[in-house]
Design a protein around this motif. Structure first.
Motif, short mmCIF file in Angstrom:
data_model
loop_
_atom_site.label_atom_id
_atom_site.label_comp_id
_atom_site.label_asym_id
_atom_site.label_seq_id
_atom_site.Cartn_x
_atom_site.Cartn_y
_atom_site.Cartn_z
N MET A 1 0.90 -1.07 0.10
CA MET A 1 -0.23 0.16 0.08
C MET A 1 1.46 1.71 0.09
O MET A 1 1.90 1.20 0.83
CB MET A 1 -0.80 -0.04 1.29
CG MET A 1 -1.88 0.94 1.50
SD MET A 1 -3.06 0.84 2.44
CE MET A 1 -2.16 -0.04 3.91
N LEU B 1 -3.89 -0.59 -3.16
CA LEU B 1 -3.56 -2.11 -2.57
C LEU B 1 -3.56 -3.14 -4.02
O LEU B 1 -3.94 -2.77 -4.62
CB LEU B 1 -5.35 -1.64 -2.20
CG LEU B 1 -5.96 -0.82 -1.08
CD1 LEU B 1 -7.33 -1.14 -0.84
CD2 LEU B 1 -5.15 -0.13 0.06
N TYR C 1 -4.95 -4.75 -8.51
CA TYR C 1 -4.54 -3.74 -8.30
C TYR C 1 -5.93 -2.91 -7.64
O TYR C 1 -7.37 -2.36 -8.70
CB TYR C 1 -3.54 -3.46 -8.29
CG TYR C 1 -3.74 -2.65 -10.07
CD1 TYR C 1 -3.79 -1.34 -9.25
CD2 TYR C 1 -3.16 -3.19 -10.09
CE1 TYR C 1 -4.01 -0.11 -10.76
CE2 TYR C 1 -3.01 -2.03 -11.43
CZ TYR C 1 -3.40 -1.01 -11.11
OH TYR C 1 -2.87 -0.33 -12.40
N GLY D 1 -10.85 -4.46 -1.91
CA GLY D 1 -9.42 -4.78 -0.45
C GLY D 1 -10.01 -6.48 -0.16
O GLY D 1 -9.54 -6.98 0.98
N LEU E 1 -6.87 -8.45 0.77
CA LEU E 1 -6.60 -7.75 1.88
C LEU E 1 -6.43 -8.73 3.12
O LEU E 1 -6.83 -9.75 3.18
CB LEU E 1 -6.62 -6.31 2.41
CG LEU E 1 -6.07 -5.34 1.45
CD1 LEU E 1 -7.13 -4.33 2.16
CD2 LEU E 1 -4.24 -5.33 0.53
N GLU F 1 -4.57 -6.08 7.87
CA GLU F 1 -3.95 -4.84 6.35
C GLU F 1 -5.52 -3.87 6.80
O GLU F 1 -5.78 -2.87 6.15
CB GLU F 1 -3.58 -5.65 5.27
CG GLU F 1 -2.43 -6.24 5.15
CD GLU F 1 -2.05 -6.52 4.49
OE1 GLU F 1 -1.07 -6.73 3.83
OE2 GLU F 1 -2.31 -7.03 3.38
N LYS F 2 -7.06 -4.59 6.17
CA LYS F 2 -9.09 -4.49 5.58
C LYS F 2 -8.22 -3.37 7.53
O LYS F 2 -8.42 -1.84 6.88
CB LYS F 2 -9.18 -5.54 5.98
CG LYS F 2 -8.55 -6.29 4.91
CD LYS F 2 -10.75 -7.36 5.01
CE LYS F 2 -10.11 -7.74 3.60
NZ LYS F 2 -10.84 -9.23 3.04
N PHE G 1 -6.68 -0.41 6.73
CA PHE G 1 -6.85 0.72 5.85
C PHE G 1 -8.27 1.05 6.30
O PHE G 1 -8.14 2.58 6.19
CB PHE G 1 -7.33 -0.15 4.75
CG PHE G 1 -7.00 0.82 3.34
CD1 PHE G 1 -5.87 1.80 3.28
CD2 PHE G 1 -8.01 0.53 2.62
CE1 PHE G 1 -5.85 2.62 2.21
CE2 PHE G 1 -8.40 1.48 1.53
CZ PHE G 1 -7.33 3.08 1.60
#
Length: 165
Positions: free
Chosen positions: A1, A19, A81, A138, A141, A145-146, A149
């Motif tokens: 990211m 992402l 992405y 996402g 992810l 990470e989720k 973010f």
């Protein structure tokens, strides 16, 4: 990211995040792994030929080929992405799949809500909701990470809402 700011705007900061799916095996490591698989398959095939079971040798080659194909498909899927941009009254989410034809959604950042739905049985789901419509993003992810973010994007949205209130 990756996060970037717009240097051309003094009071209209731009937030951008890209992402990307995680790939734990580099290209060099993939070549090393495939070399190892081929060497082991060849050696095992040679052993079976020496004991007279030569038909088994073809299956070792087939195994190596299938492992190669599985990794290539995985790397191909990893080229997808998503880009989230927040600037001057617009939140834009662009999804670029493997096929290459990007999809873009635009939201008013003053009305959009960042949702992180967590469950004990499934992975968390990250989405944007505005005017009754929900867009999941996402998906590739990890759970951490989720969460990270979602907090970062929500903080950016909150900062803009208070700055212009």
């Amino acid at each position: 990211m990756s996060l970037m700011s717009d240097p051309h705007a003094a009071d209209h900061k731009t937030f951008q995040a890209t992402l990307l799916p995680h790939r734990s095996l580099s290209r060099k490591a993939f070549l090393l792994l495939m070399t190892l698989v081929c060497v082991v398959s060849f050696a095992a095939g040679a052993v079976f030929i020496s004991i007279g079971a030569w038909p088994v040798t073809g299956f070792f080659g087939l195994d190596a080929l299938l492992i190669y194909i599985a990794f290539r498909l995985n790397y191909r899927a990893g080229r997808t992405y998503e880009v989230i941009e927040l600037r001057d009254g617009e939140l834009k989410l662009s999804r670029v799949p493997v096929s290459g034809a990007p999809q873009t959604w635009r939201f008013n950042p003053y009305w959009v809500k960042v949702n992180l739905e967590e469950s004990e049985t499934t992975a968390p789901t990250l989405s944007l909701t505005s005017h009754g419509a929900t867009l999941v993003f996402g998906a590739f992810l990890s759970a951490d990470e989720k969460r990270g973010f979602a907090a970062t994007l929500q903080a950016e949205l909150d900062a803009r809402r208070t700055a212009y209130a």
